[in-house]
Scaffold this motif. Structure first.
Motif, PDB file in Angstrom:
ATOM      1  N   LYS A  38       0.833  -1.206   0.000  1.00 51.89           N
ATOM      2  CA  LYS A  38       0.000   0.000   0.000  1.00 51.89           C
ATOM      3  C   LYS A  38       0.869   1.258   0.000  1.00 51.89           C
ATOM      4  N   ALA A  39       1.946   1.232   0.804  1.00 50.03           N
ATOM      5  CA  ALA A  39       2.835   2.394   0.889  1.00 50.03           C
ATOM      6  C   ALA A  39       3.501   2.658  -0.462  1.00 50.03           C
ATOM      7  N   GLU A  40       3.944   1.573  -1.126  1.00 44.81           N
ATOM      8  CA  GLU A  40       4.588   1.737  -2.435  1.00 44.81           C
ATOM      9  C   GLU A  40       3.597   2.258  -3.477  1.00 44.81           C
ATOM     10  N   LYS A  41       2.369   1.730  -3.425  1.00 40.85           N
ATOM     11  CA  LYS A  41       1.338   2.182  -4.364  1.00 40.85           C
ATOM     12  C   LYS A  41       1.046   3.666  -4.120  1.00 40.85           C
ATOM     13  N   ALA A  42       0.924   4.052  -2.843  1.00 40.92           N
ATOM     14  CA  ALA A  42       0.648   5.446  -2.504  1.00 40.92           C
ATOM     15  C   ALA A  42       1.790   6.349  -2.983  1.00 40.92           C
ATOM     16  N   ALA A  43       3.025   5.874  -2.817  1.00 42.63           N
ATOM     17  CA  ALA A  43       4.192   6.658  -3.252  1.00 42.63           C
ATOM     18  C   ALA A  43       4.173   6.832  -4.775  1.00 42.63           C
ATOM     19  N   ARG A  44       3.828   5.749  -5.500  1.00 43.22           N
ATOM     20  CA  ARG A  44       3.747   5.834  -6.977  1.00 43.22           C
ATOM     21  C   ARG A  44       2.647   6.817  -7.392  1.00 43.22           C
ATOM     22  N   GLN A  45       1.494   6.736  -6.708  1.00 43.19           N
ATOM     23  CA  GLN A  45       0.382   7.634  -7.040  1.00 43.19           C
ATOM     24  C   GLN A  45       0.764   9.085  -6.764  1.00 43.19           C
TER      25      GLN A  45
END
Length: 159
Positions: A38-45
């Motif tokens: 989730k953290a990586e996805k949020a960072a990408r977004q």
């Protein structure tokens, strides 16, 4: 045409490769936790949104430099359509059919100061039982993209 055949040694069958051993004792490699994903996805977004905002800011700066957008972010097209809607409302109030297409007819636009568009374009009016009358629309538009405001509107017969 020659078909190229791989020799049997090029791709050993998968069964011959040792399977990875997952044990609780092996702390070197653990699957990513849901939180990590989730953290990586949020960072990408967040990175994508920042990139998009940078692109939009650049587009707005270029539009302002070309005189197609005011300092408050009002674009020429929005100003022109706001002007046309106002003219159509005025015409309708007098029982006049309105046909304005500022997209096609926009002859002149310029920014006065930093926040007002002068828009000039052609349109036609038709009263019941009368012939079409070509007119020139002059209007001043201020405000923002989401809240444009016509401050002055003149509709004159074309010479």
């Amino acid at each position: 045409r020659r078909l190229i055949h791989a020799s049997p040694d090029d791709n050993p069958p998968l069964a011959s490769q040792p399977a990875p051993q997952a044990t609780t004792a092996n702390t070197e490699w653990t699957p990513k936790t849901t939180q990590q994903r989730k953290a990586e996805k949020a960072a990408r977004q967040a990175a994508a949104e920042q990139s998009l905002r940078a692109e939009q800011a650049k587009a707005h700066k270029q539009a302002q430099a070309r005189g197609e957008e005011t300092a408050t972010g009002l674009t020429m097209i929005t100003a022109a359509h706001t002007c046309d809607r106002k003219a159509e409302q005025q015409a309708a109030a007098h029982g006049v059919k309105w046909n304005g297409n500022p997209d096609i007819d926009l002859q002149l636009h310029k920014i006065i100061g930093k926040d007002t568009f002068t828009i000039v374009y052609g349109a036609t009016m038709k009263q019941p039982g009368a012939s079409k009358l070509p007119v020139t629309v002059h209007c001043l538009v201020t405000g923002t993209e989401s809240s444009p405001h016509v401050t002055d509107l003149n509709i004159n017969p074309q010479q």
